[in-house]
Design an enzyme around this catalytic site. Structure first.
Site, mmCIF file in Angstrom:
data_model
loop_
_atom_site.group_PDB
_atom_site.id
_atom_site.type_symbol
_atom_site.label_atom_id
_atom_site.label_comp_id
_atom_site.label_asym_id
_atom_site.label_seq_id
_atom_site.Cartn_x
_atom_site.Cartn_y
_atom_site.Cartn_z
ATOM 1 N N GLY A 154 0.750 -1.308 0.183
ATOM 2 C CA GLY A 154 -0.078 0.104 -0.051
ATOM 3 C C GLY A 154 0.786 1.237 0.019
ATOM 4 O O GLY A 154 0.542 2.154 -0.869
ATOM 5 N N HIS A 155 2.052 1.309 0.957
ATOM 6 C CA HIS A 155 2.974 2.175 0.932
ATOM 7 C C HIS A 155 3.595 2.690 -0.294
ATOM 8 O O HIS A 155 3.866 3.442 -1.021
ATOM 9 C CB HIS A 155 3.796 2.210 2.123
ATOM 10 C CG HIS A 155 3.165 2.248 3.368
ATOM 11 N ND1 HIS A 155 3.185 1.159 4.160
ATOM 12 C CD2 HIS A 155 2.529 3.138 4.017
ATOM 13 C CE1 HIS A 155 2.594 1.515 5.451
ATOM 14 N NE2 HIS A 155 2.181 2.644 5.196
ATOM 15 N N SER A 190 -2.016 -3.974 5.162
ATOM 16 C CA SER A 190 -1.938 -3.418 6.518
ATOM 17 C C SER A 190 -0.705 -3.872 7.272
ATOM 18 O O SER A 190 -0.467 -5.067 7.331
ATOM 19 C CB SER A 190 -3.170 -3.493 7.262
ATOM 20 O OG SER A 190 -3.199 -3.061 8.820
#
Ligand code: PAF
Length: 281
Positions: free
Chosen positions: A36-37, A185
Site C-alpha cells: 500500500g505504501h 496493512s
C-alpha cells in the site's frame, strides 16, 4: 537516498529544493512499509522531482490502551523498500525530536470524528492532525499522498488542509489488496493463521453490501445488517462497527444516494482491521 533525523535539517533541505524550482511529493507513514505504501511512493515518484517519505510512529494518535509500544517497526527493511521505490529522503525523527517539550498547542478536529474510527478512538484524529501539521511544515511538499484504506483520515486531512490553508494538495490513492482481497496493512502480521484465513471475508462482506446497493437496496440499515451477518458468520472477529455515511462529509443517511462510504472495523485477537468501499449510488 538520505536519512534525515533533524527537523531543522529537513526544512533547510526542502527550502533549497523549492528555491531551485523542483517539486516535492510527500508520503507520510508510520513505517513497516507494505505494498500500500509502495503504491503511494510510486505515485509520488511518477509526479515529482523529489520524493520524501516520513517514518514516525506518532504517540499522539494512539490511545492509552492501544498498540503504540507493540506497533511493528523495522527501519532496515523500510530503508530497502524506500530505496527500491526511488525515495530521495527519509525523514526519520525520534519522538524527542518531534515533541521536545510538553506541547503548548495541539490541533483539534471538530468535524467527522464522532463516527467510524473517531468514535472508537477518541483523540486519534487530533493526534493525526497535529503530527501532520508539523510534518507539512517540516517537509513543505507540493502534494501529499494518502491511502484510501483510511478514508476517514483522508477526509479529515482534506479538512485540515482546507481549514488551515496549507499550500499543498492531498492525493487519495486506492487501497492495495492481497490476492484474496484483504486490504494490505502493517497490522496484518498480528493475525493468527486461522484469523488470516477468515480476514479475507471482510472485503467479501463489503462486496456483498456493494452488490446489494447496486441491485437497488437504498435502505442503509438493511445493507449494514447484511454486512454484519456476513462477518459474524464467516469470522471469529468482534465487530467494532459497520457503518454507512455520505463521503467525504461523513453524515448519516436515511436513504442511500450520492457518494457514500460503507466502512467496517473488526477486532481479532491482536489486531483491529479496517476496510471500506466508496460507492457512487
Ligand atoms: O496513516 C498513517 O500511517 C498515519 O496516520 C500518518 C498519516 C502517517 C500520521 O501519523
Amino acid at each position: 537516498m538520505n536519512i534525515i533525523t533533524s527537523a531543522k535539517e529537513m526544512q533547510s533541505l526542502v527550502s533549497e529544493i523549492r528555491t531551485s524550482g523542483k517539486s516535492i511529493g510527500f508520503v507520510p507513514t508510520m513505517g513497516y512499509l507494505h505494498e500500500g505504501h509502495q503504491k503511494l511512493l510510486n505515485e509520488a515518484r511518477s509526479h515529482h522531482d523529489i520524493v520524501v517519505l516520513s517514518i514516525f510512529v506518532n504517540p499522539l494518535q494512539f490511545g492509552p490502551n492501544e498498540d503504540f509500544d507493540r506497533y511493528p517497526r523495522d527501519i532496515e527493511r523500510d530503508e530497502k523498500i524506500a530505496k527500491e521505490a526511488g525515495v530521495d529522503y527519509i525523514f526519520y525523527p525520534t519522538v524527542q525530536e518531534m515533541y521536545p517539550n510538553d506541547m503548548s498547542v495541539k490541533v483539534m478536529v471538530t468535524d467527522r470524528t464522532d463516527v467510524l474510527c473517531g468514535k472508537s478512538r477518541p483523540g486519534h484524529f487530533d493526534g493525526v492532525a497535529t503530527v501532520l501539521t508539523k510534518l507539512f511544515h517540516i517537509v513543505m511538499p507540493h502534494k501529499a499522498y494518502f491511502g484510501l484504506k483510511d478514508a476517514q483520515q483522508v477526509a479529515v486531512v482534506e479538512g485540515l488542509v482546507r481549514d488551515f490553508n496549507f499550500p499543498l494538495e492531498i492525493v487519495p490513492v486506492e487501497t492495495v489488496r492481497e490476492e484474496d482481497g484483504l486490504a494490505k496493512s502493517s497490522r496484518n502480521v498480528y493475525l493468527s493463521e486461522k484469523e488470516r484465513f477468515e480476514a479475507k471475508e471482510l472485503y467479501q462482506s463489503l462486496l456483498k453490501g456493494k452488490e446489494l446497493i447496486e441491485n437497488g437496496e437504498h435502505n442503509p440499515a438493511k445493507v449494514m445488517e447484511a454486512v454484519r451477518k456476513h462477518i459474524q458468520e464467516h469470522t471469529s472477529g468482534e465487530i467494532d462497527y459497520v457503518e454507512i455515511y455520505s463521503y467525504p462529509e461523513l453524515k448519516k443517511l436515511e436513504e442511500l444516494k450520492g457518494k457514500i462510504i460503507l466502512a467496517i472495523a473488526v477486532k481479532f485477537t491482536k489486531a483491529r482491521l479496517i476496510d471500506n468501499v466508496i460507492i457512487n449510488v
